[in-house]
Design a protein around this motif. Structure first.
Motif, PDB file in Angstrom:
ATOM      1  N   GLU A  57      -4.003   7.254  43.505  1.00  0.00           N
ATOM      2  CA  GLU A  57      -2.645   6.707  43.649  1.00  0.00           C
ATOM      3  C   GLU A  57      -2.181   6.790  45.107  1.00  0.00           C
ATOM      4  O   GLU A  57      -1.591   5.851  45.627  1.00  0.00           O
ATOM      5  CB  GLU A  57      -1.671   7.459  42.745  1.00  0.00           C
ATOM      6  CG  GLU A  57      -0.263   6.915  42.759  1.00  0.00           C
ATOM      7  CD  GLU A  57      -0.152   5.479  42.294  1.00  0.00           C
ATOM      8  OE1 GLU A  57       0.710   4.751  42.819  1.00  0.00           O
ATOM      9  OE2 GLU A  57      -0.919   5.070  41.403  1.00  0.00           O
ATOM     10  N   ALA A  58      -2.471   7.915  45.752  1.00  0.00           N
ATOM     11  CA  ALA A  58      -2.091   8.074  47.161  1.00  0.00           C
ATOM     12  C   ALA A  58      -2.803   7.034  48.028  1.00  0.00           C
ATOM     13  O   ALA A  58      -2.181   6.398  48.886  1.00  0.00           O
ATOM     14  CB  ALA A  58      -2.417   9.494  47.636  1.00  0.00           C
TER      15      ALA A  58
ATOM     16  N   SER B 182      -1.369   3.663  47.571  1.00  0.00           N
ATOM     17  CA  SER B 182      -0.047   3.568  48.199  1.00  0.00           C
ATOM     18  C   SER B 182      -0.117   3.675  49.712  1.00  0.00           C
ATOM     19  O   SER B 182       0.890   3.498  50.392  1.00  0.00           O
ATOM     20  CB  SER B 182       0.865   4.673  47.661  1.00  0.00           C
ATOM     21  OG  SER B 182       1.015   4.541  46.268  1.00  0.00           O
TER      22      SER B 182
ATOM     23  N   LEU C 184       2.386  12.106  48.556  1.00  0.00           N
ATOM     24  CA  LEU C 184       2.558  11.627  47.178  1.00  0.00           C
ATOM     25  C   LEU C 184       3.069  12.751  46.285  1.00  0.00           C
ATOM     26  O   LEU C 184       4.013  12.558  45.514  1.00  0.00           O
ATOM     27  CB  LEU C 184       1.239  11.082  46.623  1.00  0.00           C
ATOM     28  CG  LEU C 184       1.291  10.661  45.153  1.00  0.00           C
ATOM     29  CD1 LEU C 184       2.163   9.430  44.968  1.00  0.00           C
ATOM     30  CD2 LEU C 184      -0.101  10.421  44.622  1.00  0.00           C
TER      31      LEU C 184
ATOM     32  N   ASP D  41       6.670  13.463  47.060  1.00  0.00           N
ATOM     33  CA  ASP D  41       7.525  12.399  46.515  1.00  0.00           C
ATOM     34  C   ASP D  41       7.690  12.541  45.006  1.00  0.00           C
ATOM     35  O   ASP D  41       8.802  12.388  44.478  1.00  0.00           O
ATOM     36  CB  ASP D  41       6.951  11.020  46.845  1.00  0.00           C
ATOM     37  CG  ASP D  41       7.005  10.684  48.320  1.00  0.00           C
ATOM     38  OD1 ASP D  41       7.684  11.406  49.090  1.00  0.00           O
ATOM     39  OD2 ASP D  41       6.353   9.693  48.715  1.00  0.00           O
TER      40      ASP D  41
END
Length: 111
Positions: free
Chosen positions: A53-54, A57, A64, A67
């Motif tokens: 996911e990081a 993104s 991440l 956040d």
């Protein structure tokens, strides 16, 4: 909780407002100054998912995770405020003297 006295409800509402102001101030202070590093253990599957996911993104894994934690903390705070507001509403609904004070002070103020 209260002795049915109008002054008690006023004091309670002032205290609730003061707590919310303190929480907001604390949140601002924490956002302005980074705390010391935090070590957390992730199982391999979760770490892989977070790393993917990081990467997708375009941010580092640590950003991440920060956040996600910040988003979760804000959601938890909003939920806690809603629960506290509902508790106050239940108290006002169940207490004639609180209802009277509520009406005297202008009702819901647009809520």
């Amino acid at each position: 909780m209260f002795g049915g006295d109008r002054l008690d409800l006023r004091v309670f509402l002032v205290v609730v407002e003061y707590i919310i102001v303190l929480q907001n101030h604390h949140t601002i202070c924490m956002e302005e100054a980074m705390a010391s590093p935090l070590s957390i253990r992730l199982d391999e599957r979760l770490r892989l998912n977070l790393e993917q996911e990081a990467a997708a993104s375009g941010i580092p894994l640590s950003q991440l995770v920060r956040d996600l934690l910040e988003t979760g903390a804000k959601r938890a705070r909003r939920d806690r405020i809603r629960r506290d507001s509902a508790r106050v509403a239940r108290y006002v609904a169940a207490t004639p003297s609180a209802q009277e004070l509520f009406e005297e002070t202008g009702g819901t103020h647009g809520a």
